[in-house]
Design an enzyme around this catalytic site. Structure first.
Site, PDB file in Angstrom:
ATOM      1  CE  LYS A  55      -3.969  -1.975   2.468  1.00  0.00           C
ATOM      2  NZ  LYS A  55      -4.730  -1.972   3.736  1.00  0.00           N
ATOM      3  CB  ALA A  71      -2.127  -0.054   9.120  1.00  0.00           C
ATOM      4  CG  ASP A  72      -3.918  -5.278   5.183  1.00  0.00           C
ATOM      5  OD1 ASP A  72      -4.626  -4.677   4.353  1.00  0.00           O
ATOM      6  OD2 ASP A  72      -4.129  -6.458   5.527  1.00  0.00           O
ATOM      7  CB  THR A  73      -5.989  -5.344  10.697  1.00  0.00           C
ATOM      8  OG1 THR A  73      -5.403  -4.147  11.217  1.00  0.00           O
ATOM      9  CG2 THR A  73      -6.295  -6.299  11.840  1.00  0.00           C
TER      10      THR A  73
END
Length: 192
Positions: A55, A71-73
């Site tokens: 990203k 961010a990526d969860t």
């Protein structure tokens, strides 16, 4: 807290915005559509970091003096990554899988500027009680968690009645490991 460089949040997540605001940090939001495919051979923590980094790269040409935060969860249960559900049936199946067991919530974070790129992740173990079909149905009907990995939000009704305990950061499960992020921002001299 004083920001020494402008902060650019590349996320439309209301939860991430709320957490950054709670830290007392001013920021600007910029959002692009970014493909979230990832290589199959990666471990869940590698996937979270890969997606956060991927990203950030999509915004690399857009930054000048800013520090970009992406961010990526992800949710990992039994080695299987549970993405955002597309349908009621998929969400129901995910919550049945999480019911009565533990899983990991992993948030990958990337901080990118013209002078550095720092990628890290945090992992929280989450323990659900056994959920009834009626509880799952109520939650899905009332909250429609289709924008959430693993089909749930810890801060919502299902978290209140269903999560027995966690090991690690609560805020990581919400969507951003704020304590770890704060520490990294201080180390990188983005805030003082």
């Amino acid at each position: 807290m004083n920001l020494l460089q402008p902060l650019l949040l590349a996320s439309n997540s209301p939860r991430r915005k709320e957490l950054l605001t709670g830290l007392g940090l001013a920021y600007t939001v910029k959002v692009k559509e970014v493909n979230e495919d990832f290589p199959d051979h990666l471990s869940p923590s590698e996937v979270a970091e890969f997606l956060a980094s991927h990203k950030a790269e999509a915004y690399a040409q857009d930054i000048s003096s800013e520090v970009l935060l992406t961010a990526d969860t992800i949710v990992s249960a039994g080695g299987k990554i549970l993405n955002k559900p597309a349908t009621y049936a998929e969400a129901f199946e995910m919550l049945r899988l999480l019911s009565g067991t533990s899983h990991q919530v992993i948030t990958g974070v990337c901080l990118l500027s013209k002078t550095f790129k720092h990628v890290f992740h945090d992992t929280t173990n989450v323990y659900f009680k056994s959920l009834t079909d009626a509880e799952i149905d109520y939650y899905l009907q009332e909250y429609q968690p289709y924008d959430k990995a693993g089909a749930y939000g810890i801060q919502e009704w299902i978290g209140m009645i269903g999560i027995e305990r966690i090991e690690g950061s609560y805020f990581n499960v919400v969507g951003l490991p704020v304590q770890m992020l704060y520490t990294k921002l201080v180390e990188l001299k983005v805030i003082a």
